[in-house]
Motif scaffolding. Sequence first.
Motif, short mmCIF file in Angstrom:
data_model
loop_
_atom_site.label_atom_id
_atom_site.label_comp_id
_atom_site.label_asym_id
_atom_site.label_seq_id
_atom_site.Cartn_x
_atom_site.Cartn_y
_atom_site.Cartn_z
N GLY A 1 14.00 -4.11 20.48
CA GLY A 1 14.09 -4.09 19.03
C GLY A 1 14.85 -5.28 18.48
N MET A 2 15.93 -5.66 19.14
CA MET A 2 16.73 -6.79 18.68
C MET A 2 15.98 -8.12 18.86
SD MET A 2 20.55 -5.64 19.91
CE MET A 2 21.45 -6.88 18.97
N ILE A 3 15.23 -8.25 19.95
CA ILE A 3 14.43 -9.46 20.14
C ILE A 3 13.34 -9.53 19.07
CG2 ILE A 3 12.85 -10.66 21.69
CD1 ILE A 3 15.81 -10.76 22.51
N TYR A 4 12.71 -8.39 18.79
CA TYR A 4 11.71 -8.35 17.73
C TYR A 4 12.33 -8.75 16.39
CZ TYR A 4 8.44 -6.60 14.24
OH TYR A 4 7.60 -6.50 13.16
N GLY A 5 13.52 -8.20 16.12
CA GLY A 5 14.20 -8.50 14.87
C GLY A 5 14.54 -9.97 14.72
N MET A 6 14.86 -10.63 15.84
CA MET A 6 15.18 -12.06 15.81
C MET A 6 13.95 -12.93 15.61
SD MET A 6 17.95 -12.05 18.93
CE MET A 6 17.94 -13.84 19.11
N LEU A 7 12.84 -12.53 16.21
CA LEU A 7 11.64 -13.36 16.17
C LEU A 7 10.79 -13.10 14.93
CD1 LEU A 7 10.55 -13.20 19.92
CD2 LEU A 7 11.82 -15.02 18.75
N TRP A 8 10.74 -11.84 14.48
CA TRP A 8 9.84 -11.49 13.37
C TRP A 8 10.52 -10.70 12.25
CZ3 TRP A 8 8.18 -10.60 18.54
CH2 TRP A 8 7.26 -11.55 19.01
N GLY A 9 11.43 -9.82 12.60
CA GLY A 9 12.00 -8.90 11.62
C GLY A 9 12.76 -9.56 10.49
N LYS A 10 13.39 -10.71 10.75
CA LYS A 10 14.26 -11.33 9.74
C LYS A 10 13.49 -11.88 8.55
CE LYS A 10 14.43 -15.68 12.37
NZ LYS A 10 15.31 -16.56 13.17
N TYR A 11 12.17 -12.07 8.69
CA TYR A 11 11.35 -12.55 7.58
C TYR A 11 10.28 -11.54 7.17
CZ TYR A 11 13.47 -17.13 8.47
OH TYR A 11 14.36 -18.17 8.63
N ASN A 12 10.45 -10.31 7.60
CA ASN A 12 9.48 -9.27 7.28
C ASN A 12 9.83 -8.65 5.92
OD1 ASN A 12 7.37 -7.43 7.52
ND2 ASN A 12 8.58 -6.00 8.73
N PHE A 13 9.69 -9.44 4.87
CA PHE A 13 10.12 -9.02 3.54
C PHE A 13 9.38 -7.77 3.07
CE2 PHE A 13 10.72 -13.64 3.74
CZ PHE A 13 12.07 -13.73 3.44
N ARG A 14 10.13 -6.89 2.41
CA ARG A 14 9.51 -5.70 1.82
C ARG A 14 9.94 -5.56 0.38
NH1 ARG A 14 12.74 -0.35 4.17
NH2 ARG A 14 14.83 -0.98 3.53
N VAL A 15 9.08 -4.95 -0.41
CA VAL A 15 9.36 -4.68 -1.83
C VAL A 15 9.66 -3.19 -1.96
CG1 VAL A 15 8.46 -4.70 -4.17
CG2 VAL A 15 7.88 -6.56 -2.59
N ILE A 16 10.81 -2.88 -2.52
CA ILE A 16 11.19 -1.48 -2.78
C ILE A 16 11.23 -1.27 -4.28
CG2 ILE A 16 13.01 0.24 -2.53
CD1 ILE A 16 13.80 -1.03 0.06
#
Length: 410
Positions: free
Chosen positions: A126-141
Amino acid sequence: MHHFINYFCIFYVLMVLLSAFCVRKAVKYKVFTYLYYILSAFFLFYFLYYWNESFSGVWDSHRQFSFGLFLSWLLFATLISIFFLGETLVRLLCAPFRMKKEKVIPSRRRFVSLIGMGVAAIPFAGMIYGMLWGKYNFRVIKHTLYFDDLPEAFDGYRIVHISDIHSGSFDNVEKVQYGIDMINAQKGDVIFFTGDLVNNKAEEMLPWISHFKQLHAKDGVYSVLGNHDYGDYVQWDSPQDKLKNLEDLKGIHQQLGFCLLNNESVFLTRGQQRIAVVGVENWGQGFVKKGDLKQALHEVDKKDFKVLLSHDPTHWQYEVIDSPNFIHLTLTGHTHGMQFGIEIPGVIKWSPASWRYKYWGGIYKEKGKYINVNRGFGYLAFPGRVGMPPEITVIELRKKDKNTPTDLQN
């Protein structure tokens, strides 16, 4: 700082050595154990190479990425070590009750070791995913809030709220531009930014000015300062240099087209009606307290509908909730949702940020007053986000009437 790094590394080595026993039991071939040691050593030296350098105050991508890998592997090794120590403790407690001829079954140890490695692999992945992709996975709430005294001209007014840009951390122009385009795509009537434009230094924002100056809304973009904007977390050659950095940062707000509110207020108008936008400097429990709510409200009438921009949600908790001057909606950031957590609407909402902040993410209501805690547009230190995506909040203001459903009135 160096003492902290030393202790951190000692703990890391201890966890690696303990977890290696578990790895040795789990895998049949010694080569995998040697590979485990090699990877552990690589992550440690990669981290030390960048963190033992003199720190200029700018968090470059290599420094953050080395920390992210180090932290991820440390968590992996720690969880395996917990299983190893737990299995060892159970064996010791059960030893007096074991029959004399009964032997410890190696397959059981191997099974427990495999379980430990499997469990530890989940957060590591999960942390590797967060570093490679999650940090720019913008969401609108999106939220719709209802108020008795909202001026009718502002019924349906759309606020776009962003916070914690932390421009010094960015390492992907295309992804950042994608987030900016997503903000503009919300077609808000106004955009509010609630602080932490940089990590430490104004110069971090220079490569991104041309991008963030693209932000636009009908009634403009308004901003306040966050705790990182004051340059308090880096050594300066002189107090004058630190002051110049802050003035440079204020100038960058102007270059971006942001209206920076430092303990002051402005009015947004629709015909003869208005709402007050109140902005304070940072005020945080345990952080710099330069926010002056009384001064910011000086020209605001008590009957005005008010939106407060304040970086730290503890300001709302300790000064705004019980303020005699009723503030309808407060917009904050600061927590980042700790860049880690799990949120399933209606099921669970949790983050380690909840250990530090009572109000850490999303909409809360106390004594008829609302706060939105934005989870942040950027990231800091750990170069990723796990279950806590970067956020763009859209808040629609609605005037409450007799036809408003009861479940929406609160």
